[in-house]
Each structure stands twice: as C-alpha cells, then as structure tokens.
Scaffold this motif. Structure first.
Motif, PDB file in Angstrom:
ATOM      1  N   LEU A   8      -4.128   6.243   3.876  1.00 61.28           N
ATOM      2  CA  LEU A   8      -3.691   6.677   2.542  1.00 61.28           C
ATOM      3  C   LEU A   8      -3.201   8.117   2.594  1.00 61.28           C
ATOM      4  O   LEU A   8      -3.647   8.914   3.410  1.00 61.28           O
ATOM      5  CB  LEU A   8      -4.823   6.517   1.531  1.00 61.28           C
ATOM      6  N   ARG A   9      -2.271   8.425   1.676  1.00 59.85           N
ATOM      7  CA  ARG A   9      -1.616   9.736   1.689  1.00 59.85           C
ATOM      8  C   ARG A   9      -2.224  10.677   0.660  1.00 59.85           C
ATOM      9  O   ARG A   9      -2.957  10.276  -0.228  1.00 59.85           O
ATOM     10  CB  ARG A   9      -0.127   9.572   1.371  1.00 59.85           C
ATOM     11  N   ILE A  17      -7.396   6.378  -4.857  1.00 57.54           N
ATOM     12  CA  ILE A  17      -8.005   5.065  -4.713  1.00 57.54           C
ATOM     13  C   ILE A  17      -9.231   4.990  -5.619  1.00 57.54           C
ATOM     14  O   ILE A  17     -10.055   5.909  -5.637  1.00 57.54           O
ATOM     15  CB  ILE A  17      -8.321   4.726  -3.235  1.00 57.54           C
ATOM     16  N   ALA A  35      -6.541  11.042   0.496  1.00 56.11           N
ATOM     17  CA  ALA A  35      -6.375  10.689  -0.922  1.00 56.11           C
ATOM     18  C   ALA A  35      -7.640  11.026  -1.709  1.00 56.11           C
ATOM     19  O   ALA A  35      -8.713  11.220  -1.146  1.00 56.11           O
ATOM     20  CB  ALA A  35      -6.060   9.206  -1.048  1.00 56.11           C
ATOM     21  N   THR A  37       0.827  -1.199   0.000  1.00 55.95           N
ATOM     22  CA  THR A  37       0.000   0.000   0.000  1.00 55.95           C
ATOM     23  C   THR A  37       0.867   1.258   0.000  1.00 55.95           C
ATOM     24  O   THR A  37       0.585   2.221  -0.711  1.00 55.95           O
ATOM     25  CB  THR A  37      -0.920  -0.001   1.240  1.00 55.95           C
ATOM     26  N   GLN A  71      -1.851   9.806  -3.113  1.00 53.23           N
ATOM     27  CA  GLN A  71      -2.414   8.548  -3.591  1.00 53.23           C
ATOM     28  C   GLN A  71      -3.842   8.739  -4.103  1.00 53.23           C
ATOM     29  O   GLN A  71      -4.530   9.683  -3.712  1.00 53.23           O
ATOM     30  CB  GLN A  71      -2.400   7.498  -2.467  1.00 53.23           C
TER      31      GLN A  71
END
Lengths: 191, 286
Positions: B112-113, B118, B197, B95, B116
């Motif tokens: 999540l950063r 998704i 994200a 991930t 990123q």
C-alpha cells in the motif's frame, strides 16, 4: 440591513467540505511534520481560515472550546456558537483550545487524559505566523526516519511528549495551512 | 429531500467518529471508545468499518472493499454498493486504483502507498478479552502496560502444541506501548502492519476505534527461542502460480482433491492477466 457577520463564513456544503477538511486534518495528525491546505470557512478575524475550518469540522455541542487571548472576541464567540453550538469553557475543561502559543498559557492547565482513558485530553489549535518544515527534529509514529517542523516552544512540547500515552495533541495553523503534532512524536533540537 | 446525507451518517455522528480517529492516531494502538450507531446491516458485518469509512471518505475517493481478500463476496459487494448509493464514490476492485480500502480479515498482497487508507472491520478489538472478560480489568491492564497474561497465553500454546498456534488475530505491540488486536487477519499479514498507508480500525458492536499511523513500529509478540513466524500453506496458487501470497484451500470433490488459490482475488487476477500460470490454470475449475 445591518451586518451580521456571525451568520456567514460557515461551510457552504457542510458534508463535503467537512469531509475534505477532516481528510487534511487526519493526514497531518497521522504524519507529523507534513503541511496541508485546510480551507472552507471564513471565520472572523483574528481566527485563521485553517483554525476556523478545524473548529467547524470537529466541534459541536458535545465539545467544550476555549478561546484564548486575542481570538476571544465577541465576533469569534458568536461565530463559533452560531455555527457549531459548542459551549465555551475555561482552559482546564476544554476539549479544544484555540489561540496563539503565548496566549494559550501553560500546558499544565489543559486536560491530558487519564491512564485508562488517554483519549480524554485537550486538542490545542495553535495559531502561528507561518508554518515551516525546519527547526525541531521529529521522529516516531507517522514519520519515516525524521521530519522537521518549526515548533513554538520545544521544551514544553518535549515535556508533553514525555507524558505519553497521556498529553495534549496539537494542530498548528497559519492562514489556510495546517500541521500537527500528536503526543506520540519525539522531539529533539536540531544541532 | 429523499437523498441520504453524504456517506449516510449525519454530520454530528461523523464529527464524533472523526474526533475518535484523531485521538486514535495520536495514541497508536489504544482503543478509543465511540458512540457506535445502528447501521443498516447487522453487527458482525462490518458496522465499525463502515462508520469509519463513512467518516473518512471524500467525494473524490475510490473505494475498494474486500472480505477475506475477495472483492466479490456478499459482504464486500454489499458495502461497496452501500457507499456507491450513499456517498456516490467511485469503486474499484484494483488495489492500485483505490484510495480507501475497507477490509475484513486480510491486508492486500500489493504494497500500500502513502496516499492510501486502509480501514479494518474488527469483531473483538480487545486482545486481552478472552483472557480477562472484564472491561474494567483490561483497561487497567492496558494503563499499567501489564501484558504478562498475553505472554502466558503464547507460552501455553508452545507447551501444548510445540509452537505458537495462534494463526490469526495474532497480538502485536504497537509503538512500544499498547498490545493491539490487528483484527482477525492471518498472522501471515502481520509483517505488513508496518506500512506506508494510514491504518484505521473500527469495531461497531464493541464501540471502539483505533489506529496505526504510517511507519509505526509494530512488533508481533514472541519469544527469543520461539520467534514469530508468518506462516502460510506450503503451496503455490493453483491459478496464478504465486509463491508469496496467502492461500485459501478449496475442496474440489468427495475424493479429497483440493486446490490452493490466492485469497487476494485482485492479486491473483492481475497475475493471471500478466500471463502467470498455476497448476490448474486453464482447466475448468468448476
């Protein structure tokens, strides 16, 4: 050979350059107030590199484009038609409009979508002298806390945001830089 | 000339999808219609997610694909190979290293950063569909912000089962305007929908794209006296000992023995590599 500028200045490698350009466009639309580099095209003056790249990335025969004021030149029309095939249109019918803020005219002219299909609204590409992360205070989706962005006309853009979920969405372009303002952003004047 | 265009789709299709994504980001939670294409995989296998990923990927991206949290199931492996072949992008199971994550039915456990993205595969994008089958009516309900029916549904859950029994695809209210189906993620994942994200949702068969920008307010529907609860099995992972991850129950034999394991295989693997041990760690789980 005579110069045929309308044939040059497009993407050299469309799939890759369009993908990079879209990523920048998506990032700024998802994060109002952020500024990204956006390049890949060399449109005829007075279109900026960022505005030209947005047009190449998003427009095709399915999208009506309105060229407002000073960008509505023979060279720009020919360039846009050759590279995208996008039909030119009046402001009221446009999916995309390009020009300086003053020349784009009243926001009331543009499509704002319908209650059942708010996505059927115009996207305005506003050519600016410079982009600055200062001025109006932005908050809402995509923004952690607040963000700052210089906006050409705060009251008009506040009125647009008040139409939410209807309304226009905006890209601001200057040189090879781009920022965006979706209708979902709440705008207040910095005190 | 026997190669695919970058990321399989032709440029005009990608432009159409990209325009839909931008409008989706501008109106968080609203379902934007798009002209979904036939993909070289059946509907229900992530055609919507694949099209959104194809329109989003750049050559520099690192792609991770998960199916119910796992990187190594058929669906995930196939889609990863598809983009290795057609876009030439790097792929990963970690991930941390991914820039684009396509997912079916889970949000990774790791936070999540900002950098990123998704992409969710969505079977039925319309949260009101099982309550009102007509698209003309559900569109009208969204336009009028008429979501009483959804609350009635949750209320009926409570009156019949004593609690809101909806366990996955739990409806959320996005940015105080649209009720949205977060795809069939377990409701355990709902609190993660407010993330750093960009979240994109693609429904291929139903031809809808929608999105949630970062830091957008996402509220799971509930009642004051029956507040939303993010539930999971009351166990620890038997392999890595994690107490905070969503668990799959695995039946081990005919005698009713069972084990619980993290549904997020990458999370479980990284914890085991870091030395965490669960109840059955070290045993031959086969």
């Amino acid at each position: 050979m005579t110069e045929q500028p309308q044939y040059s200045g497009g993407f050299q490698n469309a799939p890759i350059q369009a993908a990079r350009a879209f990523r920048a466009a998506m990032t700024v639309m998802a994060r109002p107030g952020e500024i990204r580099e956006l390049n890949g095209s060399r449109p005829p003056d007075p279109l900026s590199i960022a505005a030209g790249t947005l047009l190449l990335t998003l427009c095709d025969p399915e999208t009506k484009v309105h060229l407002a004021g000073a960008v509505n030149t023979d060279a720009a029309r020919e360039w846009l038609t050759f590279h995208t095939g996008a039909p030119l249109a009046q402001a009221a019918d446009a999916d995309f409009a390009v020009g300086r803020w003053a020349e784009l005219g009243s926001l009331g002219t543009y499509r704002i979508g319908t209650a059942e299909y708010p996505d059927r609204s115009a996207t305005l590409i506003v050519e600016c002298d410079e982009l600055q992360q200062a001025g109006a205070e932005l908050s809402g989706p995509g923004i952690k806390g607040t963000a700052q962005l210089f906006l050409p006309d705060v009251p008009a853009l506040q009125a647009n945001a008040a139409l939410y979920p209807l309304g226009c969405d905006f890209f601001f372009t200057s040189g090879d830089r781009v920022a965006a303002l979706p209708r979902s952003t709440r705008i207040s004047m910095e005190t | 000339m026997n190669e695919y265009n970058f990321a399989y789709l032709d440029e005009q299709t990608k432009r159409m999808i990209r325009r839909a994504i931008l409008k989706g980001l501008a109106v968080p939670g609203y379902q934007v219609p798009f002209a979904s294409r036939e993909m070289p995989m059946p509907y229900g296998w992530g055609t919507g997610g694949v099209q959104v990923s194809a329109a989003t990927l750049t050559p520099k991206d690192t792609l991770k694909v998960i199916d119910q949290g796992a990187d190594d199931t058929t669906n995930a492996v196939s889609i990863r190979k598809f983009f290795e072949n057609t876009a030439g992008v790097e792929t990963t199971e970690e991930t941390e290293k991914a820039t684009v994550i396509q997912t079916r039915h889970r949000i990774p456990e790791a936070k999540l950063r900002e950098d990123q993205i998704i992409v969710y595969q969505v079977p039925i994008p319309e949260p009101l569909r099982f309550l009102e089958p007509r698209e003309t009516e559900t569109r009208k309900m969204h336009s009028l912000e008429e979501y009483g029916l959804m609350h009635v549904k949750l209320y009926e859950d409570i009156s019949q089962h004593g609690a809101i029994s909806t366990a996955y695809a739990y409806p959320v209210y996005v940015s105080d305007r649209y009720v949205m189906d977060p795809s069939p993620i377990p409701k355990f994942d709902n609190p993660k929908l407010e993330m750093d994200a960009i979240q994109l949702f693609g429904a291929g068969r139903e031809q809808r794209i929608y999105a949630i920008p970062p830091h957008t307010k996402v509220v799971s529907l509930d009642f004051e006296d029956y507040p939303f609860e993010a539930t999971k099995a009351e166990h620890c992972c038997d392999l890595c000992g994690a107490e905070d991850s969503y668990l799959d129950e695995v039946i081990m034999d005919d005698a009713g023995n069972r084990m619980f394991v993290c549904s997020d295989t990458d999370y479980c693997r990284s914890r085991r590599e870091a030395g965490h041990m669960g109840r059955l760690a070290g045993e031959n789980a086969a």
